[in-house]
Design a protein around this motif. Structure first.
Motif, PDB file in Angstrom:
ATOM      1  N   GLN A 113       3.767  -6.648 -13.135  1.00  0.00           N
ATOM      2  CA  GLN A 113       3.948  -6.042 -11.823  1.00  0.00           C
ATOM      3  C   GLN A 113       4.108  -4.529 -11.927  1.00  0.00           C
ATOM      4  O   GLN A 113       4.855  -4.034 -12.771  1.00  0.00           O
ATOM      5  CB  GLN A 113       5.189  -6.597 -11.129  1.00  0.00           C
ATOM      6  N   ALA A 114       3.404  -3.821 -11.071  1.00  0.00           N
ATOM      7  CA  ALA A 114       3.633  -2.396 -10.905  1.00  0.00           C
ATOM      8  C   ALA A 114       4.826  -2.232  -9.961  1.00  0.00           C
ATOM      9  O   ALA A 114       5.284  -3.207  -9.351  1.00  0.00           O
ATOM     10  CB  ALA A 114       2.385  -1.732 -10.314  1.00  0.00           C
ATOM     11  N   LEU A 115       5.315  -1.018  -9.842  1.00  0.00           N
ATOM     12  CA  LEU A 115       6.477  -0.773  -8.989  1.00  0.00           C
ATOM     13  C   LEU A 115       6.224  -1.236  -7.558  1.00  0.00           C
ATOM     14  O   LEU A 115       7.072  -1.881  -6.947  1.00  0.00           O
ATOM     15  CB  LEU A 115       6.847   0.713  -9.011  1.00  0.00           C
ATOM     16  N   HIS A 116       5.049  -0.939  -7.012  1.00  0.00           N
ATOM     17  CA  HIS A 116       4.754  -1.333  -5.623  1.00  0.00           C
ATOM     18  C   HIS A 116       4.699  -2.851  -5.479  1.00  0.00           C
ATOM     19  O   HIS A 116       4.993  -3.375  -4.417  1.00  0.00           O
ATOM     20  CB  HIS A 116       3.477  -0.658  -5.108  1.00  0.00           C
ATOM     21  N   ASP A 117       4.332  -3.582  -6.529  1.00  0.00           N
ATOM     22  CA  ASP A 117       4.367  -5.048  -6.479  1.00  0.00           C
ATOM     23  C   ASP A 117       5.816  -5.540  -6.434  1.00  0.00           C
ATOM     24  O   ASP A 117       6.129  -6.477  -5.701  1.00  0.00           O
ATOM     25  CB  ASP A 117       3.680  -5.653  -7.705  1.00  0.00           C
ATOM     26  N   TYR A 143       0.827  -1.210   0.000  1.00  0.00           N
ATOM     27  CA  TYR A 143       0.000   0.000   0.000  1.00  0.00           C
ATOM     28  C   TYR A 143       0.864   1.263   0.000  1.00  0.00           C
ATOM     29  O   TYR A 143       0.664   2.156  -0.810  1.00  0.00           O
ATOM     30  CB  TYR A 143      -0.959   0.015   1.202  1.00  0.00           C
ATOM     31  N   PHE A 144       1.824   1.335   0.906  1.00  0.00           N
ATOM     32  CA  PHE A 144       2.644   2.542   0.980  1.00  0.00           C
ATOM     33  C   PHE A 144       3.639   2.633  -0.175  1.00  0.00           C
ATOM     34  O   PHE A 144       4.086   3.722  -0.527  1.00  0.00           O
ATOM     35  CB  PHE A 144       3.313   2.664   2.353  1.00  0.00           C
ATOM     36  N   GLY A 145       3.940   1.492  -0.813  1.00  0.00           N
ATOM     37  CA  GLY A 145       4.745   1.520  -2.027  1.00  0.00           C
ATOM     38  C   GLY A 145       4.027   2.221  -3.168  1.00  0.00           C
ATOM     39  O   GLY A 145       4.657   2.697  -4.117  1.00  0.00           O
ATOM     40  N   LYS A 146       2.714   2.302  -3.075  1.00  0.00           N
ATOM     41  CA  LYS A 146       1.932   2.991  -4.111  1.00  0.00           C
ATOM     42  C   LYS A 146       2.252   4.483  -4.152  1.00  0.00           C
ATOM     43  O   LYS A 146       2.029   5.127  -5.179  1.00  0.00           O
ATOM     44  CB  LYS A 146       0.436   2.767  -3.897  1.00  0.00           C
ATOM     45  N   ILE A 188       5.997  10.832 -10.436  1.00  0.00           N
ATOM     46  CA  ILE A 188       6.396  10.988 -11.839  1.00  0.00           C
ATOM     47  C   ILE A 188       5.337  10.399 -12.781  1.00  0.00           C
ATOM     48  O   ILE A 188       5.525   9.378 -13.435  1.00  0.00           O
ATOM     49  CB  ILE A 188       7.784  10.398 -12.131  1.00  0.00           C
ATOM     50  N   PHE A 189       4.187  11.040 -12.807  1.00  0.00           N
ATOM     51  CA  PHE A 189       3.121  10.730 -13.765  1.00  0.00           C
ATOM     52  C   PHE A 189       2.621   9.292 -13.713  1.00  0.00           C
ATOM     53  O   PHE A 189       2.294   8.708 -14.749  1.00  0.00           O
ATOM     54  CB  PHE A 189       3.560  11.091 -15.189  1.00  0.00           C
ATOM     55  N   MET A 190       2.593   8.694 -12.533  1.00  0.00           N
ATOM     56  CA  MET A 190       2.051   7.338 -12.334  1.00  0.00           C
ATOM     57  C   MET A 190       2.823   6.250 -13.081  1.00  0.00           C
ATOM     58  O   MET A 190       2.292   5.170 -13.353  1.00  0.00           O
ATOM     59  CB  MET A 190       0.575   7.269 -12.736  1.00  0.00           C
ATOM     60  N   ILE A 191       4.079   6.511 -13.378  1.00  0.00           N
ATOM     61  CA  ILE A 191       4.901   5.543 -14.118  1.00  0.00           C
ATOM     62  C   ILE A 191       4.946   4.194 -13.397  1.00  0.00           C
ATOM     63  O   ILE A 191       4.928   3.149 -14.030  1.00  0.00           O
ATOM     64  CB  ILE A 191       6.339   6.076 -14.320  1.00  0.00           C
ATOM     65  N   GLY A 192       4.985   4.220 -12.068  1.00  0.00           N
ATOM     66  CA  GLY A 192       5.038   2.973 -11.308  1.00  0.00           C
ATOM     67  C   GLY A 192       3.846   2.075 -11.569  1.00  0.00           C
ATOM     68  O   GLY A 192       3.970   0.849 -11.594  1.00  0.00           O
TER      69      GLY A 192
END
Length: 157
Positions: free
Chosen positions: A143-147, A119-122, A128-132
């Protein structure tokens, strides 16, 4: 895991839209009474003719109330995502409705601590424009960055 595939960006986005609607309703259930209380207090004070010092104190109380309410909403959102994703459902209401589950890298249910980290990784995913978040559309395991940071996968049933 044989009949599951990685959930890509658009499935996850749709689940988030459903969650945002649910969270929005909950937030308004909390925020509207707080706004009403602030408004009634201000109207009452204005009709009674308050001094400059009292007005300054009232502004401080309003700002403090707004900050406490905002912090409470952050805590509620964290608990919603972390509890639901670490529960036997392995996903929020939006994910459940779409048929998504969150697991660790081996396909197991994640812990509350891992769900909290996710959650906090989100926050980083949002920078930077939701790149993650967009990474989920391009990585091999969707996988997204938080994953990646939390060591989680999101699967489509």
């Amino acid at each position: 895991m044989e009949n599951l595939k990685y959930a890509g960006f658009w499935w996850r986005f749709l689940a988030y839209i459903l969650d945002a609607i649910i969270i929005g309703v909950i937030q308004w259930i909390i925020v509207i009474p707080v706004l009403a209380l602030i408004g009634f207090s201000a109207a009452s004070a204005a009709s009674n003719g308050i001094t400059e010092t009292e007005a300054i104190g009232m502004v401080g109380a309003i700002v403090g109330t707004a900050m406490i309410t905002y912090l409470a909403l952050i805590v509620l959102m964290w608990l919603y995502f972390a509890i639901m994703e670490s529960s036997k459902f392995q996903g929020t209401v939006g994910k459940i409705a779409i048929g998504l589950v969150v697991t660790d890298m081996e396909g197991n249910r994640i812990s509350f601590a891992r769900a909290t980290g996710r959650y906090f990784g989100k926050i980083l995913s949002s920078l930077i424009f939701m790149i993650g978040y967009i990474l989920a559309g391009f990585t091999q395991k969707k996988q997204a960055l938080h994953d990646m940071l939390a060591g989680t996968l999101v699967w489509k049933k």
